[in-house]
Motif scaffolding. Sequence first.
Motif, PDB file in Angstrom:
ATOM      1  N   PRO A   8       0.834  -1.198   0.000  1.00 29.98           N
ATOM      2  CA  PRO A   8       0.000   0.000   0.000  1.00 29.98           C
ATOM      3  C   PRO A   8       0.871   1.251   0.000  1.00 29.98           C
ATOM      4  N   THR A   9       0.337   2.319  -0.548  1.00 26.98           N
ATOM      5  CA  THR A   9       1.049   3.590  -0.478  1.00 26.98           C
ATOM      6  C   THR A   9       1.026   4.074   0.962  1.00 26.98           C
ATOM      7  N   ASP A  10       1.849   5.027   1.269  1.00 24.65           N
ATOM      8  CA  ASP A  10       1.951   5.570   2.625  1.00 24.65           C
ATOM      9  C   ASP A  10       0.591   6.121   3.057  1.00 24.65           C
ATOM     10  N   PRO A  11      -0.058   5.530   4.086  1.00 23.70           N
ATOM     11  CA  PRO A  11      -1.389   5.987   4.506  1.00 23.70           C
ATOM     12  C   PRO A  11      -1.337   7.166   5.479  1.00 23.70           C
ATOM     13  N   CYS A  12      -0.153   7.595   5.855  1.00 23.51           N
ATOM     14  CA  CYS A  12      -0.028   8.648   6.866  1.00 23.51           C
ATOM     15  C   CYS A  12      -0.336  10.018   6.263  1.00 23.51           C
ATOM     16  N   GLN A  13      -0.923  10.882   7.080  1.00 22.65           N
ATOM     17  CA  GLN A  13      -1.281  12.232   6.660  1.00 22.65           C
ATOM     18  C   GLN A  13      -0.463  13.247   7.443  1.00 22.65           C
ATOM     19  N   ASN A  14      -0.520  14.495   7.030  1.00 26.36           N
ATOM     20  CA  ASN A  14       0.041  15.638   7.769  1.00 26.36           C
ATOM     21  C   ASN A  14       1.506  15.453   8.125  1.00 26.36           C
ATOM     22  N   GLY A  15       2.280  14.894   7.212  1.00 22.81           N
ATOM     23  CA  GLY A  15       3.715  14.758   7.444  1.00 22.81           C
ATOM     24  C   GLY A  15       4.112  13.514   8.210  1.00 22.81           C
ATOM     25  N   THR A  21       4.502  -0.714  10.175  1.00 23.15           N
ATOM     26  CA  THR A  21       3.482  -1.234  11.084  1.00 23.15           C
ATOM     27  C   THR A  21       2.528  -0.149  11.565  1.00 23.15           C
ATOM     28  N   GLY A  22       2.861   1.090  11.355  1.00 21.10           N
ATOM     29  CA  GLY A  22       2.028   2.199  11.801  1.00 21.10           C
ATOM     30  C   GLY A  22       2.646   3.512  11.389  1.00 21.10           C
ATOM     31  N   CYS A  23       1.954   4.591  11.693  1.00 21.88           N
ATOM     32  CA  CYS A  23       2.434   5.922  11.340  1.00 21.88           C
ATOM     33  C   CYS A  23       3.208   6.541  12.501  1.00 21.88           C
ATOM     34  N   LEU A  24       4.322   7.144  12.180  1.00 21.50           N
ATOM     35  CA  LEU A  24       5.095   7.936  13.131  1.00 21.50           C
ATOM     36  C   LEU A  24       4.723   9.384  12.839  1.00 21.50           C
ATOM     37  N   CYS A  25       3.992  10.005  13.759  1.00 18.40           N
ATOM     38  CA  CYS A  25       3.446  11.346  13.537  1.00 18.40           C
ATOM     39  C   CYS A  25       4.431  12.418  13.968  1.00 18.40           C
ATOM     40  N   PRO A  26       4.445  13.552  13.257  1.00 18.02           N
ATOM     41  CA  PRO A  26       5.275  14.681  13.678  1.00 18.02           C
ATOM     42  C   PRO A  26       4.683  15.322  14.935  1.00 18.02           C
ATOM     43  N   PRO A  27       5.420  16.220  15.563  1.00 21.94           N
ATOM     44  CA  PRO A  27       4.888  16.901  16.755  1.00 21.94           C
ATOM     45  C   PRO A  27       3.548  17.580  16.455  1.00 21.94           C
ATOM     46  N   ALA A  32      -4.214   7.442  14.350  1.00 25.84           N
ATOM     47  CA  ALA A  32      -3.591   6.263  13.753  1.00 25.84           C
ATOM     48  C   ALA A  32      -2.927   6.593  12.425  1.00 25.84           C
ATOM     49  N   ARG A  33      -3.450   7.556  11.718  1.00 28.16           N
ATOM     50  CA  ARG A  33      -2.889   7.960  10.425  1.00 28.16           C
ATOM     51  C   ARG A  33      -2.421   9.417  10.446  1.00 28.16           C
ATOM     52  N   CYS A  34      -2.188   9.957  11.651  1.00 29.90           N
ATOM     53  CA  CYS A  34      -1.754  11.362  11.814  1.00 29.90           C
ATOM     54  C   CYS A  34      -2.799  12.318  11.228  1.00 29.90           C
ATOM     55  N   GLN A  35      -4.059  11.960  11.384  1.00 27.61           N
ATOM     56  CA  GLN A  35      -5.124  12.729  10.758  1.00 27.61           C
ATOM     57  C   GLN A  35      -5.708  13.820  11.642  1.00 27.61           C
ATOM     58  N   PHE A  36      -5.298  13.894  12.908  1.00 26.78           N
ATOM     59  CA  PHE A  36      -5.868  14.876  13.831  1.00 26.78           C
ATOM     60  C   PHE A  36      -4.792  15.795  14.392  1.00 26.78           C
ATOM     61  N   GLY A  37      -5.185  17.011  14.706  1.00 27.26           N
ATOM     62  CA  GLY A  37      -4.322  17.886  15.478  1.00 27.26           C
ATOM     63  C   GLY A  37      -4.281  17.382  16.906  1.00 27.26           C
ATOM     64  N   ALA A  38      -3.158  17.537  17.561  1.00 30.91           N
ATOM     65  CA  ALA A  38      -3.019  17.066  18.935  1.00 30.91           C
ATOM     66  C   ALA A  38      -3.965  17.838  19.848  1.00 30.91           C
ATOM     67  N   SER A  39      -4.434  17.186  20.903  1.00 28.24           N
ATOM     68  CA  SER A  39      -5.347  17.857  21.836  1.00 28.24           C
ATOM     69  C   SER A  39      -4.607  18.908  22.661  1.00 28.24           C
TER      70      SER A  39
END
Length: 104
Positions: A8-15, A21-27, A32-39
């Motif tokens: 599959p292509t990279d499913p991660c969003q927002n960098g 095995t999963g997305c490593l999200c930026p700060p 799960a896919r870096c699709q939300f802004g942090a709370s």
Amino acid sequence: MSPCALLPTDPCQNGGHWTGTGCLCPPNVDGARCQFGASTIDITAELDPSVMLLARVTNRDFSEDMRDTSSTAYRSFVDEFSRTMDRIYHNVSGYRGTRVLALT
């Protein structure tokens, strides 16, 4: 020969970065896919002389005259928004106010 599965292509969003095995999200990004802004957002490590912010205001209705920087509706909203930001950030070291660039 065994059948070849397409990766599959990279499913991660927002960098975010796919680790296999999963997305490593930026700060300041969550999900799960870096699709939300942090709370909660730690801006101290990224604070520069200026910070560009895109904000969505949900407790006001937008009108077309708010696009016009010389209109009463634009000036009224910007004044209220700036006062609100000043109340929120007045204790943040280096905060010097808010400058609204545009309303859309």
